[in-house]
Design a protein around this motif. Structure first.
Motif, PDB file in Angstrom:
ATOM      1  N   MET A  40     -12.887 -14.011  12.255  1.00 28.91           N
ATOM      2  CA  MET A  40     -12.080 -14.988  13.404  1.00 28.91           C
ATOM      3  C   MET A  40     -10.661 -15.985  12.972  1.00 28.91           C
ATOM      4  N   ALA A  41     -10.981 -16.617  11.795  1.00 28.27           N
ATOM      5  CA  ALA A  41      -9.928 -17.535  11.519  1.00 28.27           C
ATOM      6  C   ALA A  41      -9.535 -16.568  10.680  1.00 28.27           C
ATOM      7  N   LEU A  42      -9.287 -15.540  10.132  1.00 30.66           N
ATOM      8  CA  LEU A  42      -8.110 -14.808   9.399  1.00 30.66           C
ATOM      9  C   LEU A  42      -7.271 -14.365   9.671  1.00 30.66           C
ATOM     10  N   PRO A  43      -7.243 -13.551  10.259  1.00 32.83           N
ATOM     11  CA  PRO A  43      -6.198 -13.169  11.367  1.00 32.83           C
ATOM     12  C   PRO A  43      -5.884 -13.387  12.214  1.00 32.83           C
ATOM     13  N   GLN A  56      -0.350  -5.305   9.869  1.00 32.45           N
ATOM     14  CA  GLN A  56      -0.623  -6.409   8.762  1.00 32.45           C
ATOM     15  C   GLN A  56      -2.582  -6.700   9.018  1.00 32.45           C
ATOM     16  N   VAL A  57      -2.484  -7.183   9.736  1.00 39.77           N
ATOM     17  CA  VAL A  57      -3.386  -7.796  10.739  1.00 39.77           C
ATOM     18  C   VAL A  57      -4.713  -6.312  10.824  1.00 39.77           C
ATOM     19  N   ALA A  58      -4.198  -5.689  11.089  1.00 41.65           N
ATOM     20  CA  ALA A  58      -5.436  -4.077  11.186  1.00 41.65           C
ATOM     21  C   ALA A  58      -5.732  -3.792   9.626  1.00 41.65           C
ATOM     22  N   TRP A  59      -4.563  -3.738   8.855  1.00 44.08           N
ATOM     23  CA  TRP A  59      -4.758  -4.085   7.301  1.00 44.08           C
ATOM     24  C   TRP A  59      -6.163  -5.022   7.124  1.00 44.08           C
ATOM     25  N   LEU A  60      -5.629  -5.455   7.459  1.00 46.65           N
ATOM     26  CA  LEU A  60      -6.677  -7.560   6.958  1.00 46.65           C
ATOM     27  C   LEU A  60      -7.828  -7.107   6.975  1.00 46.65           C
ATOM     28  N   ALA A  61      -8.403  -6.748   8.410  1.00 48.26           N
ATOM     29  CA  ALA A  61      -9.199  -6.691   9.267  1.00 48.26           C
ATOM     30  C   ALA A  61     -10.138  -5.014   8.399  1.00 48.26           C
ATOM     31  N   LEU A 116      -4.988 -12.767   1.278  1.00 45.76           N
ATOM     32  CA  LEU A 116      -5.979 -13.186   2.593  1.00 45.76           C
ATOM     33  C   LEU A 116      -7.054 -11.322   2.409  1.00 45.76           C
ATOM     34  N   MET A 117      -6.133 -10.674   2.314  1.00 45.65           N
ATOM     35  CA  MET A 117      -6.564  -9.662   1.967  1.00 45.65           C
ATOM     36  C   MET A 117      -7.305  -9.316   0.829  1.00 45.65           C
ATOM     37  N   ILE A 118      -7.413  -9.896  -0.345  1.00 47.11           N
ATOM     38  CA  ILE A 118      -8.203  -9.876  -1.788  1.00 47.11           C
ATOM     39  C   ILE A 118      -9.547 -10.947  -0.907  1.00 47.11           C
ATOM     40  N   VAL A 119      -9.198 -11.980  -0.189  1.00 45.15           N
ATOM     41  CA  VAL A 119     -10.255 -12.891   0.295  1.00 45.15           C
ATOM     42  C   VAL A 119     -11.115 -11.895   1.253  1.00 45.15           C
ATOM     43  N   ALA A 120     -10.256 -11.368   1.882  1.00 47.83           N
ATOM     44  CA  ALA A 120     -11.432 -10.015   3.189  1.00 47.83           C
ATOM     45  C   ALA A 120     -11.617  -9.078   2.131  1.00 47.83           C
ATOM     46  N   VAL A 121     -11.803  -8.428   0.855  1.00 52.08           N
ATOM     47  CA  VAL A 121     -12.126  -7.864   0.351  1.00 52.08           C
ATOM     48  C   VAL A 121     -13.661  -8.610  -0.511  1.00 52.08           C
ATOM     49  N   VAL A 122     -13.580  -9.416  -0.754  1.00 53.89           N
ATOM     50  CA  VAL A 122     -14.100  -9.841  -1.823  1.00 53.89           C
ATOM     51  C   VAL A 122     -15.225 -10.509  -0.966  1.00 53.89           C
ATOM     52  N   GLN A 123     -15.020 -11.422   0.374  1.00 54.28           N
ATOM     53  CA  GLN A 123     -15.492 -12.043   0.969  1.00 54.28           C
ATOM     54  C   GLN A 123     -16.135 -11.010   1.646  1.00 54.28           C
TER      55      GLN A 123
END
Length: 189
Positions: A40-43, A56-61, A116-123
């Motif tokens: 919820m918080a990242l986007p 960009q938010v779609a790519w993040l998700a 943020l994108m790297i964080v999303a992948v690693v997490q």
């Protein structure tokens, strides 16, 4: 008289009396809630602090959901070959470490969408490792006759934790901002 299809040891035994099951359930619920807060918080962070576009938010998700799609089978194989507990702890520690970078860089004013994108992948990768080990750990915690009941309780609690985590994430984001909301997502093990 106990039913014939169940062994006498499982009849009338409450899962809540199994210390290892309670610990497992508590840790998993906290992990699921933390993941829900992060999702919820990242986007929100990307939109409010980095002026991210819809694409960009779609790519993040998308990047956050990519590791489960690509790595679930491999993570399951790792859980079969190595210590499940160690895999869960490693996944949680990696997730906590990568998420801790977000509030720090946000406070320093150096947060980027790439980070943020790297964080999303690693997490997401850390979560897959953790979840694969957690799923395969449950049959070793409870008697075979209690597997169905334990899976039912795990599923119910996970649904509650995911929903509660999303709501808690919204409250924390509103009260302290999305970067600070990520501080509480460090999963206990």
């Amino acid at each position: 008289m106990p039913p014939r299809n169940k062994p006498p040891s499982a009849v009338g035994t409450s899962l809540w009396r199994h210390r290892n099951f309670r610990r497992y359930l508590t840790g998993q619920a906290a992990s699921v809630a933390g993941s829900s807060i992060t999702q919820m918080a990242l986007p929100v962070l990307a939109v409010l602090h980095l002026d991210a576009t819809t694409a960009q938010v779609a790519w993040l998700a998308f990047l956050g959901q990519l590791p489960p799609a690509l790595l679930a089978l491999h993570a399951g194989a790792l859980a079969d070959r190595y210590s499940k507990r160690r895999q869960m702890i490693t996944g949680d520690l990696v997730s906590a470490a990568v998420l801790a970078t977000v509030p720090v860089t946000a406070a320093l004013g150096t947060l980027t969408l790439t980070q943020l994108m790297i964080v999303a992948v690693v997490q997401g990768t850390a979560s897959v490792l953790h979840d694969a080990a957690a799923i395969s750990l449950l049959p070793g915690l409870v008697d075979r006759s209690m597997i169905q009941r334990s899976n039912s309780r795990v599923g119910t609690l996970f649904a509650i934790a995911a929903t509660g985590g999303s709501h808690l994430g919204a409250v924390l984001t509103a009260m302290g901002g999305p970067a600070r909301a990520l501080l509480v997502t460090s999963p206990p093990t």
